[in-house]
Design a protein around this motif. Structure first.
Motif, PDB file in Angstrom:
ATOM      1  N   ALA A 139       0.834  -1.211   0.000  1.00  0.00           N
ATOM      2  CA  ALA A 139       0.000   0.000   0.000  1.00  0.00           C
ATOM      3  C   ALA A 139       0.864   1.254   0.000  1.00  0.00           C
ATOM      4  O   ALA A 139       0.569   2.230  -0.695  1.00  0.00           O
ATOM      5  CB  ALA A 139      -0.930   0.000   1.213  1.00  0.00           C
ATOM      6  N   SER A 143       0.733   3.682  -3.099  1.00  0.00           N
ATOM      7  CA  SER A 143       0.246   4.997  -2.711  1.00  0.00           C
ATOM      8  C   SER A 143       1.266   6.068  -3.068  1.00  0.00           C
ATOM      9  O   SER A 143       0.896   7.165  -3.498  1.00  0.00           O
ATOM     10  CB  SER A 143      -0.042   5.042  -1.211  1.00  0.00           C
ATOM     11  N   HIS A 147      -1.116   7.017  -5.725  1.00  0.00           N
ATOM     12  CA  HIS A 147      -2.181   7.180  -4.732  1.00  0.00           C
ATOM     13  C   HIS A 147      -3.210   6.042  -4.822  1.00  0.00           C
ATOM     14  O   HIS A 147      -4.421   6.283  -4.731  1.00  0.00           O
ATOM     15  CB  HIS A 147      -2.876   8.536  -4.906  1.00  0.00           C
ATOM     16  N   GLY A 149      -3.180   3.192  -2.801  1.00  0.00           N
ATOM     17  CA  GLY A 149      -2.918   2.314  -1.668  1.00  0.00           C
ATOM     18  C   GLY A 149      -4.157   1.653  -1.106  1.00  0.00           C
ATOM     19  O   GLY A 149      -4.062   0.729  -0.290  1.00  0.00           O
ATOM     20  N   PHE A 175      -3.875   6.594   6.014  1.00  0.00           N
ATOM     21  CA  PHE A 175      -3.524   7.404   4.849  1.00  0.00           C
ATOM     22  C   PHE A 175      -3.173   8.841   5.226  1.00  0.00           C
ATOM     23  O   PHE A 175      -2.429   9.503   4.494  1.00  0.00           O
ATOM     24  CB  PHE A 175      -4.632   7.350   3.808  1.00  0.00           C
ATOM     25  N   ASN A 179       0.238   9.996   3.620  1.00  0.00           N
ATOM     26  CA  ASN A 179       0.275  11.133   2.698  1.00  0.00           C
ATOM     27  C   ASN A 179       1.153  12.269   3.214  1.00  0.00           C
ATOM     28  O   ASN A 179       1.814  12.952   2.426  1.00  0.00           O
ATOM     29  CB  ASN A 179      -1.148  11.629   2.425  1.00  0.00           C
TER      30      ASN A 179
END
Length: 251
Positions: A139, A143, A147, A149, A175, A179
């Motif tokens: 993930a 991610s 993006h 994930g 997330f 992020n």
């Protein structure tokens, strides 16, 4: 900033869909966002524009699901995700835009086929350090680049059948951390130039609208219907990106 109307025709629905998924409505449909934006700009630029917007979405999602998360799972999946981000920051720079299109298209098509063909019932699982670390790393990797994930982390979390708000709160925290960490390598790689930041700023107001809309629709509309529509279009976009990437790679 980007002036092409077709870009905004693709980007605004993409951000709304991602926001709705952050708000708990539609889950994995967020994977459609970068492929959709990639119809108008390169996948790399699409991901760069989207990341600051995702950070705003995460803040709204954290507020919406405040106090609801599974600490045991977060302790497992977050360290794996950090490793995945490091691998992604090293590996993605060696991929051409056509290779990234192929990767995005493959993930999109595979995710649709998994959704359509998976068994109706699955054995319930609990937290597992090995599985969680592996899927957390996957993930983090997907991610970082596109993006995407959501599918890997859902593969790990969904079989546990957590209560819906607990599931979405756990995903929101996961997330939000991922992020924010991604901002560092994106900045070091020069992804946040004037064009991308200004375009992201213009699109930013769409982010909280999408999240709150998803949170509202979570209990109002048939999620299954939205899933069917989004997965159909995700499959179409994924096939197109696969075709374009293979055509560019071998032409």
């Amino acid at each position: 900033m980007i002036n092409d109307p077709f870009f905004y025709f693709c980007a605004i629905p993409a951000i709304l869909i991602f926001g709705m998924a952050k708000g708990g409505f539609g889950g994995g449909i967020a994977v459609v966002s970068v492929p959709l934006m990639s119809l108008a700009v390169s996948p790399v630029q699409a991901a760069s524009i989207l990341l600051p917007i995702l950070v705003v979405m995460d803040a709204v999602a954290l507020w919406s699901f405040r106090g609801q998360w599974d600490k045991a799972n977060l302790k497992i999946i977050l360290p794996g995700a950090m490793l995945g981000i490091v691998i992604g920051s090293i590996g993605f720079r060696y991929l051409s835009e056509d290779m990234i299109r192929i990767l995005i298209g493959f993930i999109a098509v595979a995710f649709c086929l998994n959704y359509w063909l998976k068994p109706a019932t699955q054995m319930q699982r609990g937290p597992d350090r090995l599985r969680g670390s592996i899927w957390g790393a996957v993930a983090g990797f997907t991610s970082f680049g596109i993006h995407a994930g959501g599918p890997p982390i859902n593969i790990y979390l969904l079989p546990q059948r957590l209560e819906k708000s607990l599931l979405m709160g756990t995903i929101a925290i996961f997330f939000a951390v991922v992020n924010v960490v991604k901002l560092i390598p994106y900045s070091l790689q020069g992804s946040f130039d004037h064009t991308n930041l200004l375009t992201a700023a213009i699109l930013m107001p769409v982010a909280p609208v999408g999240v709150r809309l998803g949170y509202y629709l979570l209990h109002k509309v048939s999620e299954q219907l939205i899933y069917r529509i989004c997965y159909f279009f995700l499959f179409v976009v994924g096939v197109k990106l696969l075709f374009d990437g293979l055509l560019g790679l071998f032409s």
